[in-house]
Design an enzyme around this catalytic site. Structure first.
Site: not given
Length: 483
Positions: A343, A441
């Protein structure tokens, strides 16, 4: 007598839950106003929106289950000593800064406790080190990107409805109300980005209102204006204005751009993203540049990055360096490792760690982000990072095998809030790196994925929360796992 939805109850808030809810622990007799005489423990939990530990509140019950209830604060009878006066006049209506009335020290303390609770209780994990949270240097004006929405339905507050003032109800430019997708709260200031950003916001509203420009409707899928996105560099002072519309209109955009630059010479580029999508996403199908290069540049550490209108770039630039440095320290690279970065976005982490390792292979699903990453590597004269397009929501291992890539010693993984796909987790396990540094996150999905790695023979060594988003309940967390 039975408690029911809509009842107002008085509660003492004892703890703080993830996502901004206070916790009261009571017996059902207490909720009913009956004195407990049987010595029963207080084991019925009420999650109270808009409350903090130390508060005594009146709250309206919104959900009642067998072992817990949910409620919304209607009155603060006695305020917690940790409460502060909210800075923004839209606090409580706009959904952005839900912790703005809590001291920043307490915000970070509760975020630390929330991460620990998720790992210990939800994850059932133990025997790992919890390092102290890294607070943000700036608690206001820290965002380098703000995304505002146009709407043909303006949200009116109770105060506005009660007045006899006339409001422009079919035009709004601002921020969405939580859980309401078809209405926008018209705002003229936000304390998360700069004052210049607020000026551009208000200029844009006035410009298009004066010209009776139509606003895109999510119901009829007609209208022109969709989003205003403002991106500002922290180190270089570049500034991008990106207007997202449903179609092209050269004449109007040229007029807007000329007026905007004349009023705000600090603007370095203006972009028009044209989106035919039915969903309310501020990303165009293609874009046109009306002023400047179409890009801005910023730095993280010693490295410079090109940022396009739709690039992912950490929104708190100063704090991003702390986040990446934490990941680098957890990896303990010696200089001879093969690292996979999953990612990878515009290549920020891959480039940041490149000087400490032999070779980095960075995998990303979005082709435009890969193109940005390749440019960023050239900008920084980086030759030991290879960027690869791969579908991380299916399986990236076949791509690695097709390219005959060496197996990794270390993997750095930074997925979206939804976490990793099971197939991607399986690919990582099959590659069997000796270290995994997982940046997240969303600690809840992070724990879910870490448990799968634990079942495959990895041990969680340590974690460290990093506060990227002051005034909100969002938190980043870095975890180290070793085979």
């Amino acid at each position: 007598m039975k408690i029911k939805k809509g009842d107002i109850v008085q509660l003492q808030i004892e703890k703080y839950a993830f996502e901004g809810k206070g916790i009261a622990k009571v017996s059902k007799n207490e909720l009913l106003g009956i004195n407990d005489t049987d010595g029963a423990e207080k084991n019925y939990v009420v999650f109270v929106h808009g409350s903090y530990p130390g508060d005594v509140v009146k709250a309206r019950l919104t959900k009642i289950k067998k072992s817990y209830a949910e409620a919304i604060t209607t009155e603060i009878i006695s305020a917690s000593p940790d409460r502060v006066k909210a800075k923004c006049k839209y606090f409580g209506v706009c959904g952005g800064c839900k912790q703005q009335d809590l001291s920043y020290q307490k915000q970070t303390e509760y975020k630390q406790l929330q991460v620990e609770e998720i790992f210990y209780k939800l994850g059932g994990l133990s025997n790992f080190i919890v390092e102290k949270i890294l607070p943000s240097d700036d608690v206001y004006f820290y965002r380098n990107k703000m995304e505002f929405s146009f709407s043909d339905k303006r949200w009116l507050t109770k105060k506005e409805i009660a007045t006899e003032d006339k409001f422009q109800k079919n035009f709004a430019l601002g921020l969405h109300i939580p859980k309401i997708f078809d209405k926008v709260h018209d705002v003229d200031e936000c304390f998360l980005q700069s004052e210049l950003s607020n000026s551009i916001l208000n200029f844009t509203r006035k410009f298009f209102l004066h010209r009776n420009t139509s606003v895109y409707s999510t119901k009829t899928h007609t209208g022109y204006l969709r989003n205003l996105v403002i991106r500002q560099s922290y180190h270089t002072k570049d500034l991008m204005v990106n207007l997202v519309t449903s179609e092209e209109n050269d004449e109007l955009l040229k007029e807007y751009s000329e007026n905007l630059v004349n009023s705000y010479p600090a603007i370095t580029t203006i972009v028009n993203n044209i989106s035919k999508k039915l969903s309310a996403v501020a990303v165009g199908d293609y874009e046109k540049v009306y002023f400047g290069s179409g890009y801005i540049f910023d730095k993280i550490g010693d490295y410079t990055f090109r940022i396009s209108a739709n690039s992912f770039f950490q929104t708190n630039t100063k704090q991003a360096e702390k986040l990446y440095q934490t990941a680098l320290e957890f990896a303990e690279l010696k200089g001879d490792e093969i690292v996979y970065d999953l990612y990878s976005g515009a290549g920020t982490i891959a480039i940041y760690i490149s000087g400490k390792t032999k070779q980095v292979f960075a995998f990303e699903s979005v082709q435009s982000a890969v193109e940005d990453a390749i440019v960023n590597a050239k900008l920084n004269n980086i030759s030991n990072v290879k960027f690869i397009t791969a579908d991380l929501y299916k399986s990236f291992l076949p791509v690695a095998q097709k390219n005959k890539l060496p197996y990794p010693d270390v993997m750095i993984i930074d997925p979206p809030r939804s976490g990793m796909h099971n197939n991607t987790v399986d690919d990582v396990i099959q590659l069997s790196p000796r270290k995994i540094v997982y940046v997240s996150c969303n600690p809840t999905t992070q724990v879910r994925d870490i448990k799968m790695f634990s079942d495959a023979g990895y041990k969680l060594i340590k974690i460290r929360p990093v506060d990227m988003f002051p005034q909100t309940y969002h938190i980043e967390n870095v975890a180290l796992l070793i085979k």
